[in-house]
Design an enzyme around this catalytic site. Structure first.
Site, PDB file in Angstrom:
ATOM      1  N   LYS A  63       0.821  -1.219   0.000  1.00  0.00           N
ATOM      2  CA  LYS A  63       0.000   0.000   0.000  1.00  0.00           C
ATOM      3  C   LYS A  63       0.848   1.258   0.000  1.00  0.00           C
ATOM      4  O   LYS A  63       0.496   2.253  -0.624  1.00  0.00           O
ATOM      5  CB  LYS A  63      -0.953   0.009   1.203  1.00  0.00           C
ATOM      6  CG  LYS A  63      -2.130  -0.921   1.019  1.00  0.00           C
ATOM      7  CD  LYS A  63      -3.271  -0.571   1.945  1.00  0.00           C
ATOM      8  CE  LYS A  63      -4.447  -1.503   1.717  1.00  0.00           C
ATOM      9  NZ  LYS A  63      -5.469  -1.404   2.768  1.00  0.00           N
ATOM     10  N   LYS A 104      -4.661  -9.393  -7.117  1.00  0.00           N
ATOM     11  CA  LYS A 104      -5.877  -9.590  -6.336  1.00  0.00           C
ATOM     12  C   LYS A 104      -6.974  -8.620  -6.789  1.00  0.00           C
ATOM     13  O   LYS A 104      -6.669  -7.478  -7.126  1.00  0.00           O
ATOM     14  CB  LYS A 104      -5.478  -9.304  -4.889  1.00  0.00           C
ATOM     15  CG  LYS A 104      -6.448  -9.631  -3.819  1.00  0.00           C
ATOM     16  CD  LYS A 104      -5.841  -9.278  -2.467  1.00  0.00           C
ATOM     17  CE  LYS A 104      -5.751  -7.784  -2.271  1.00  0.00           C
ATOM     18  NZ  LYS A 104      -5.396  -7.346  -0.927  1.00  0.00           N
ATOM     19  N   LYS A 149     -10.478  -3.061  -4.121  1.00  0.00           N
ATOM     20  CA  LYS A 149     -11.308  -1.858  -4.156  1.00  0.00           C
ATOM     21  C   LYS A 149     -10.558  -0.698  -4.778  1.00  0.00           C
ATOM     22  O   LYS A 149     -11.158   0.223  -5.328  1.00  0.00           O
ATOM     23  CB  LYS A 149     -11.684  -1.440  -2.732  1.00  0.00           C
ATOM     24  CG  LYS A 149     -12.534  -2.409  -1.956  1.00  0.00           C
ATOM     25  CD  LYS A 149     -12.732  -1.874  -0.532  1.00  0.00           C
ATOM     26  CE  LYS A 149     -13.310  -2.921   0.393  1.00  0.00           C
ATOM     27  NZ  LYS A 149     -12.725  -2.865   1.734  1.00  0.00           N
TER      28      LYS A 149
HETATM   29  P1  TYM Z   1     -10.827  -5.325   3.467  1.00  0.00           P
HETATM   30  O1  TYM Z   1     -11.810  -4.252   3.716  1.00  0.00           O
HETATM   31  O2  TYM Z   1      -9.695  -5.057   2.540  1.00  0.00           O
HETATM   32  O3  TYM Z   1     -11.560  -6.615   2.932  1.00  0.00           O
HETATM   33  C1  TYM Z   1     -12.682  -7.161   3.612  1.00  0.00           C
HETATM   34  C2  TYM Z   1     -12.636  -8.679   3.552  1.00  0.00           C
HETATM   35  O4  TYM Z   1     -12.635  -9.121   2.190  1.00  0.00           O
HETATM   36  C3  TYM Z   1     -11.555  -9.993   1.957  1.00  0.00           C
HETATM   37  N1  TYM Z   1     -11.054  -9.786   0.594  1.00  0.00           N
HETATM   38  C4  TYM Z   1     -10.946 -10.752  -0.327  1.00  0.00           C
HETATM   39  N2  TYM Z   1     -11.220 -12.073  -0.281  1.00  0.00           N
HETATM   40  C5  TYM Z   1     -11.008 -12.801  -1.406  1.00  0.00           C
HETATM   41  N3  TYM Z   1     -10.541 -12.250  -2.564  1.00  0.00           N
HETATM   42  C6  TYM Z   1     -10.242 -10.927  -2.654  1.00  0.00           C
HETATM   43  N4  TYM Z   1      -9.781 -10.398  -3.784  1.00  0.00           N
HETATM   44  C7  TYM Z   1     -10.440 -10.119  -1.495  1.00  0.00           C
HETATM   45  N5  TYM Z   1     -10.258  -8.802  -1.231  1.00  0.00           N
HETATM   46  C8  TYM Z   1     -10.632  -8.615   0.050  1.00  0.00           C
HETATM   47  C9  TYM Z   1     -10.503  -9.605   2.987  1.00  0.00           C
HETATM   48  O5  TYM Z   1      -9.604 -10.669   3.246  1.00  0.00           O
HETATM   49  C10 TYM Z   1     -11.358  -9.267   4.188  1.00  0.00           C
HETATM   50  O6  TYM Z   1     -11.678 -10.440   4.913  1.00  0.00           O
HETATM   51  N6  TYM Z   1      -7.866  -5.342   7.482  1.00  0.00           N
HETATM   52  C11 TYM Z   1      -9.148  -5.784   6.974  1.00  0.00           C
HETATM   53  C12 TYM Z   1     -10.323  -5.284   7.774  1.00  0.00           C
HETATM   54  C13 TYM Z   1     -10.231  -5.525   9.234  1.00  0.00           C
HETATM   55  C14 TYM Z   1     -10.452  -6.742   9.909  1.00  0.00           C
HETATM   56  C15 TYM Z   1     -10.305  -6.456  11.286  1.00  0.00           C
HETATM   57  C16 TYM Z   1     -10.740  -8.036   9.478  1.00  0.00           C
HETATM   58  C17 TYM Z   1      -9.982  -4.575  10.174  1.00  0.00           C
HETATM   59  N7  TYM Z   1     -10.031  -5.135  11.412  1.00  0.00           N
HETATM   60  C18 TYM Z   1     -10.436  -7.442  12.248  1.00  0.00           C
HETATM   61  C19 TYM Z   1     -10.858  -9.015  10.450  1.00  0.00           C
HETATM   62  C20 TYM Z   1     -10.712  -8.731  11.808  1.00  0.00           C
HETATM   63  C21 TYM Z   1      -9.294  -5.284   5.553  1.00  0.00           C
HETATM   64  O7  TYM Z   1      -8.658  -4.347   5.153  1.00  0.00           O
HETATM   65  O8  TYM Z   1     -10.265  -5.891   4.859  1.00  0.00           O
END
Ligand code: TYM
Length: 334
Positions: free
Chosen positions: A113, A196, A199
């Site tokens: 990032k 991947k 967003k």
């Molecule tokens: P975030 O917002 O990037 O993504 C949310 C969830 O979607 C999953 N994900 C994917 N799974 C499969 N293929 C993809 N291309 C893909 N892109 C995203 C992510 O693995 C995630 O589960 N750091 C986390 C948010 C977070 C969190 C937490 C998660 C903050 N605190 C505590 C679990 C527990 C994040 O940025 O997710």
């Protein structure tokens, strides 16, 4: 009893990867007996990169709407936004003092990032995984469903829990287990099978957004990158063909079939026939959810009620845990 915690960032463009890798599994876990599910919209995490305030508000409601539209029941599970429960920020500060610089330096997501502009990245982006550990451990969550890309952050969460317990000579925080399951734990970009689905990809053609209508879904699938060969008849034939593997994986995940079974039907055929079937399937599976999300986003009073109620219930769990942390650390609570 298991306590499930997970979160999604309100940074816009919720996509198929978020659904198949995470949100769909949140819904499934909610149905298990003896589980308590807490699903957070992580707005504190979102501001580690610049967010326009009005867009942040809208995107926070959008993630809450996606949770609801996907089938999370706000009575059975807790849905709330992170900044509404102060324990997250408080515990994150304690963890900033527990985690080591060397641990954070190994986080691949920060490197991706921040890229070449590391010196310009916010301190929050660097400390992001400590806040994530705080999210989970403020509830002493036992299980965390996520996509594959969050695995390293969950390993760090365990390291932080262990160091806290060791430093203070307590057996306080649990060793949280990641739950990475389903046929699509890592959905790839439709434009490049080695990247991947994300967003933040500047090309909207790289992803299927959860609010895309039938025409957008059809256009994106039709334009999705492929290779010149027909689909293979066995899973081994997907080796070295990342785009084919991704599209077949998406088909399998959406239809609830396994990859071998999908190849049994489409193996030997051209991509055009397979893509037409994938469009129909994606429209059938995602269409109603996208429509429900839009309906809920137009009813912000209802969404805000859900978030308000969720924050109260979340704080009722996290505040006593945070009080214990304060006692363990040696903070007076006069
Ligand atoms: P975030 O917002 O990037 O993504 C949310 C969830 O979607 C999953 N994900 C994917 N799974 C499969 N293929 C993809 N291309 C893909 N892109 C995203 C992510 O693995 C995630 O589960 N750091 C986390 C948010 C977070 C969190 C937490 C998660 C903050 N605190 C505590 C679990 C527990 C994040 O940025 O997710």
């Amino acid at each position: 009893m298991s306590r499930i915690f997970s979160g999604v960032q309100p940074t816009g463009n919720l996509h198929l990867g978020n659904y198949l890798g995470a949100i769909r599994n949140f819904v499934e876990l909610q149905a298990e007996e003896n589980s308590e599910c807490i699903y957070c919209v992580v707005d504190l995490h979102a501001i580690t990169v610049w967010q326009d305030p009005a867009a942040l508000r809208a995107n926070t409601r959008e993630v809450a709407a996606a949770y609801l539209a996907a089938g999370i029941d706000p009575k059975r599970s807790i849905i709330f936004n992170q900044s509404a429960v102060s324990a997250h920020a408080e515990l994150a500060w304690v963890f900033n003092c527990v985690a080591r610089l060397g641990w954070l330096n190994r986080m691949t997501q920060f490197k991706e990032k921040a890229g070449k502009h590391r010196e310009n990245a916010s301190v929050g982006l660097y400390a992001y995984p400590n806040l994530m550990a705080a999210d989970i451990l403020a509830y002493k969550a036992t299980h965390v469903p996520v996509g594959e890309d969050q695995k390293q952050h969950l390993e760090l969460t365990r390291d932080i829990a262990q160091k806290f317990n060791n430093d203070f000579g307590v057996d306080f925080f649990p060793m949280t287990e990641p739950l990475i399951f389903g046929a699509a734990t890592r959905v790839m970009s439709l434009r490049d099978g080695s990247k991947k689905m994300s967003k933040s990809d500047p090309s909207d053609y790289s992803r299927i957004n959860l609010t895309d209508g039938p025409d957008e879904i059809a256009r994106k699938v039709r334009k999705a990158k492929t290779d010149p060969h027909p689909l293979p008849e066995t899973t081994e034939g997907l080796e070295g063909r990342p785009e084919a593997r991704n599209l077949v994986g998406i088909f399998a995940a959406l239809s609830g079939r396994d990859v071998a079974d999908v190849l049994g039907e489409f193996g030997g055929q051209q991509f055009s026939a397979f893509k037409a079937a994938l469009v129909d399937l994606a429209v059938e599976k995602l269409g109603p959810m996208g429509a429900e999300m839009k309906r809920l986003m137009a009813d912000s009073a209802y969404v805000d009620d859900v978030l308000r109620d969720g924050a109260k219930r979340a704080a009722a769990i996290a505040t006593p845990i945070m009080d214990e942390v304060k006692d363990i650390v040696g903070f007076l609570r006069p």
